[in-house]
Design a protein around this motif. Structure first.
Motif, PDB file in Angstrom:
ATOM      1  N   PRO A   1      58.204  51.387   5.248  1.00  0.00           N
ATOM      2  CA  PRO A   1      56.772  52.146   4.589  1.00  0.00           C
ATOM      3  C   PRO A   1      56.056  50.529   4.678  1.00  0.00           C
ATOM      4  O   PRO A   1      56.306  50.020   4.899  1.00  0.00           O
ATOM      5  N   GLY A   2      54.722  51.161   4.793  1.00  0.00           N
ATOM      6  CA  GLY A   2      53.430  49.754   4.285  1.00  0.00           C
ATOM      7  C   GLY A   2      51.795  50.638   5.424  1.00  0.00           C
ATOM      8  O   GLY A   2      52.329  51.446   6.444  1.00  0.00           O
ATOM      9  N   ASN A   3      50.962  50.275   4.836  1.00  0.00           N
ATOM     10  CA  ASN A   3      49.896  50.952   5.365  1.00  0.00           C
ATOM     11  C   ASN A   3      49.057  49.745   7.176  1.00  0.00           C
ATOM     12  O   ASN A   3      49.906  48.816   6.768  1.00  0.00           O
TER      13      ASN A   3
ATOM     14  N   ARG B   1      56.615  61.704   8.720  1.00  0.00           N
ATOM     15  CA  ARG B   1      56.618  61.363   7.846  1.00  0.00           C
ATOM     16  C   ARG B   1      56.422  59.694   7.001  1.00  0.00           C
ATOM     17  O   ARG B   1      56.057  59.670   5.374  1.00  0.00           O
ATOM     18  N   ASP B   2      57.852  58.832   8.146  1.00  0.00           N
ATOM     19  CA  ASP B   2      57.366  57.631   7.219  1.00  0.00           C
ATOM     20  C   ASP B   2      56.065  56.640   8.225  1.00  0.00           C
ATOM     21  O   ASP B   2      55.779  56.076   7.496  1.00  0.00           O
ATOM     22  N   CYS B   3      55.595  56.986   9.160  1.00  0.00           N
ATOM     23  CA  CYS B   3      54.293  56.145   9.965  1.00  0.00           C
ATOM     24  C   CYS B   3      53.255  55.628   8.939  1.00  0.00           C
ATOM     25  O   CYS B   3      53.379  57.214   7.959  1.00  0.00           O
ATOM     26  N   GLY B   4      52.880  54.532   8.941  1.00  0.00           N
ATOM     27  CA  GLY B   4      51.743  54.311   7.825  1.00  0.00           C
ATOM     28  C   GLY B   4      50.009  54.637   8.751  1.00  0.00           C
ATOM     29  O   GLY B   4      49.394  55.267   7.476  1.00  0.00           O
ATOM     30  N   GLU B   5      50.662  55.225   9.547  1.00  0.00           N
ATOM     31  CA  GLU B   5      48.477  56.470  10.394  1.00  0.00           C
ATOM     32  C   GLU B   5      49.473  57.451  10.930  1.00  0.00           C
ATOM     33  O   GLU B   5      50.734  57.433  11.789  1.00  0.00           O
TER      34      GLU B   5
ATOM     35  N   HIS C   1      54.042  49.793  10.779  1.00  0.00           N
ATOM     36  CA  HIS C   1      55.496  49.202  10.903  1.00  0.00           C
ATOM     37  C   HIS C   1      57.029  49.240  10.869  1.00  0.00           C
ATOM     38  O   HIS C   1      56.905  50.591  11.038  1.00  0.00           O
ATOM     39  N   VAL C   2      57.674  48.800  11.603  1.00  0.00           N
ATOM     40  CA  VAL C   2      59.288  48.683  11.921  1.00  0.00           C
ATOM     41  C   VAL C   2      59.891  47.964  12.025  1.00  0.00           C
ATOM     42  O   VAL C   2      59.659  46.734  11.340  1.00  0.00           O
ATOM     43  N   GLU C   3      61.346  48.118  11.346  1.00  0.00           N
ATOM     44  CA  GLU C   3      62.285  47.366  11.350  1.00  0.00           C
ATOM     45  C   GLU C   3      62.575  46.305  12.022  1.00  0.00           C
ATOM     46  O   GLU C   3      62.656  45.141  12.305  1.00  0.00           O
ATOM     47  N   ALA C   4      63.109  46.761  12.958  1.00  0.00           N
ATOM     48  CA  ALA C   4      63.461  46.273  14.346  1.00  0.00           C
ATOM     49  C   ALA C   4      62.198  47.208  15.784  1.00  0.00           C
ATOM     50  O   ALA C   4      62.853  48.683  15.847  1.00  0.00           O
ATOM     51  N   PHE C   5      62.728  46.471  16.791  1.00  0.00           N
ATOM     52  CA  PHE C   5      62.378  47.802  17.924  1.00  0.00           C
ATOM     53  C   PHE C   5      63.251  47.609  18.705  1.00  0.00           C
ATOM     54  O   PHE C   5      64.382  46.964  19.304  1.00  0.00           O
TER      55      PHE C   5
END
Length: 226
Positions: free
Chosen positions: A28-30, A100-104, A181-185
């Motif tokens: 989560p995060g814009n 559903r989860d992506c900021g944009e 935003h991602v936890e890791a690539f």
């Protein structure tokens, strides 16, 4: 070389290319508006045939529209699974989108009225699509440099997306882009890690396409020596 970037700048460019991933998992995060503006500006500076700049971007801000788009993707995901035959179950295990989860959520599309543009397209009309792909790649690499993940979703019915977004006749959606935003690539491309496919060697030919060996020659060459 006189016009080359310095070593650190060159390394950063190649790092973005090699660490770019088609992301499906977001946190989560814009996305900061200033960062989004930079990314879209990077996309808009892509090369385009005849300088026609055929890309159009629809930024999806409505949760209702986002969910409707996801429904279109889900229907095509199931249809694709059915078309894959024996690989159906393997495909169904893959995560193919993070809508559903992506900021944009962005939809990259081809403009209408493209038939007017002949420069560079008289014998290769698909160069407008190649130009849009360049814009997407610019956006993707810039997102990686900014520490944001991006995923390209191509599982959708073109006409359904066109109608949902009110696109004029002749316009065509090319990609649904998940950005955030991602936890890791992923350390490797996800489809490679999941065993779906492996990276192929580069096919580089000199002067002309090589003659293809006959089926008999291929069979013979695959047999162990006596």
């Amino acid at each position: 070389m006189r016009h080359a970037f310095d070593p650190a700048e060159r390394a950063a460019v190649y790092r973005a290319i090699h660490e770019r991933r088609d992301m499906r998992h977001f946190v989560p995060g814009n996305v900061d508006p200033a960062v989004l503006a930079r990314l879209l500006d990077a996309a808009h500076h892509a090369p385009s045939v005849g300088y026609m700049q055929p890309w159009r971007v629809v930024r999806v801000t409505s949760s209702r529209t986002r969910e409707a788009l996801r429904g279109i993707v889900e229907r095509e995901r199931l249809a694709t699974a059915d078309a894959l035959g024996e690989r159906r179950e393997d495909f169904m295990k893959l995560k193919v989108e993070g809508m559903r989860d992506c900021g944009e959520l962005l939809v990259m599309a081809l403009m209408d009225g493209r038939e007017r543009h002949v420069f560079g397209r008289r014998t290769m009309p698909e160069m407008d699509l190649a130009s849009v792909a360049c814009a997407i790649q610019n956006l993707w690499l810039a997102a990686r440099a900014e520490g944001l993940g991006m995923g390209w979703v191509s599982l959708f019915d073109v006409d359904q997306v066109r109608r949902l977004l009110g696109m004029p006749g002749g316009a065509r959606p090319v990609a649904i882009l998940c950005l955030g935003h991602v936890e890791a690539f992923y350390p490797r491309p996800m489809l490679e890690s999941e065993g779906w496919a492996a990276r192929q060697a580069l096919h580089l030919y000199e002067d002309r396409w090589p003659a293809q060996p006959s089926a008999d020659a291929r069979t013979a060459s695959s047999e162990p020596p006596e």
